[in-house]
Write a protein that holds these residues in place. Sequence first.
Motif, mmCIF file in Angstrom:
data_model
loop_
_atom_site.group_PDB
_atom_site.id
_atom_site.type_symbol
_atom_site.label_atom_id
_atom_site.label_comp_id
_atom_site.label_asym_id
_atom_site.label_seq_id
_atom_site.Cartn_x
_atom_site.Cartn_y
_atom_site.Cartn_z
ATOM 1 N N GLY A 1 0.808 -1.204 0.000
ATOM 2 C CA GLY A 1 0.000 0.000 0.000
ATOM 3 C C GLY A 1 0.845 1.259 0.000
ATOM 4 O O GLY A 1 1.919 1.317 -0.617
ATOM 5 N N PRO A 2 0.398 2.305 0.695
ATOM 6 C CA PRO A 2 1.158 3.567 0.716
ATOM 7 C C PRO A 2 2.573 3.393 1.279
ATOM 8 O O PRO A 2 3.507 4.029 0.805
ATOM 9 N N LEU A 3 2.723 2.534 2.282
ATOM 10 C CA LEU A 3 4.060 2.305 2.831
ATOM 11 C C LEU A 3 4.959 1.595 1.821
ATOM 12 O O LEU A 3 6.178 1.800 1.805
ATOM 13 N N GLY A 4 4.359 0.767 0.971
ATOM 14 C CA GLY A 4 5.139 0.129 -0.085
ATOM 15 C C GLY A 4 5.669 1.145 -1.081
ATOM 16 O O GLY A 4 6.808 1.037 -1.547
ATOM 17 N N GLN A 5 4.840 2.142 -1.421
ATOM 18 C CA GLN A 5 5.301 3.216 -2.312
ATOM 19 C C GLN A 5 6.399 4.031 -1.645
ATOM 20 O O GLN A 5 7.388 4.424 -2.273
ATOM 21 N N LEU A 6 6.265 4.248 -0.336
ATOM 22 C CA LEU A 6 7.297 4.963 0.407
ATOM 23 C C LEU A 6 8.614 4.187 0.400
ATOM 24 O O LEU A 6 9.700 4.776 0.296
ATOM 25 N N GLN A 7 8.521 2.868 0.494
ATOM 26 C CA GLN A 7 9.733 2.051 0.463
ATOM 27 C C GLN A 7 10.408 2.108 -0.910
ATOM 28 O O GLN A 7 11.639 2.133 -1.008
ATOM 29 N N ARG A 8 9.624 2.145 -1.971
ATOM 30 C CA ARG A 8 10.210 2.253 -3.311
ATOM 31 C C ARG A 8 10.922 3.595 -3.494
ATOM 32 O O ARG A 8 11.969 3.670 -4.129
ATOM 33 N N TRP A 9 10.349 4.658 -2.961
ATOM 34 C CA TRP A 9 11.028 5.950 -3.027
ATOM 35 C C TRP A 9 12.329 5.932 -2.224
ATOM 36 O O TRP A 9 13.313 6.532 -2.635
#
Length: 257
Positions: free
Chosen positions: A123-131
């Motif tokens: 979810g949103p934390l996954g997108q944060l991890q990719r960044w």
Amino acid sequence: MGNSDTDSTTSESDSSGELDVGSKRFNPLKALYSAKLKVPVPKARLHDNVSSLEGKQLTLGGFTEKFDEARIRQIRAAQNKPKLAENEMPQRRFLPEQGPVTRVRSIRHTKNIFIRLEKGFEGPLGQLQRWMEGRNRVRVSIRKQKGVRGHVSGVLELFDKHWNLALSDVCETWTRRKYRYSENRQHPDSMEAPRDCSERLRRLGIVLPELKVRPADGKKNVIITRKVPQLLVKGEMVVLVTLEPGEPQASTSKGTK
């Protein structure tokens, strides 16, 4: 007549056999109450029990050695330890099986943010991890008591599930009221003029980042910008996290060979 002599001889031999300590037909109960019992060694020393006898014989080297009281005293004198000094405390001696047991503390599986990042977020934390893995600069909107205070932009170094963010190469921007237009609505004449404490802080070894102030839209607010090398943002202060404008989006698709 002959039979009676034979029977008396047999009974005497039987009784003597039962009273003989070395005989297989020895009867201890009969020997205990008989007055005809002959002690094999009249001068043998009496012991309280069999264990004391075995202990003394083992001290000499076994039952094959001849019992000697003087030899036992000599052996025990050689085994005695020297006397303790006046201030020396006696120490208890333990057998090997009575010693302290070495405790091996079991290693528990400790959970930390690095193990959690290896498993990955969704979810949103996954997108944060990719960044974070792509070393993209992000912009974090920060709130105040009422409304949005400003934003910080920097490279995301680390984060957790509570949205606590660790940023590096940070540029912080926020808006505040001018000193003559305070939010508490005090009279301008009752407010003290701001004082520059940079020199005092410099003597204490504290170096503050340089602040750049520029006017905002209108006459009551100003925009302040400063740069810091590192910054920790608490999750309760985060309003929104987005990519820095102009920063390319981190690709999530796998490249083909």
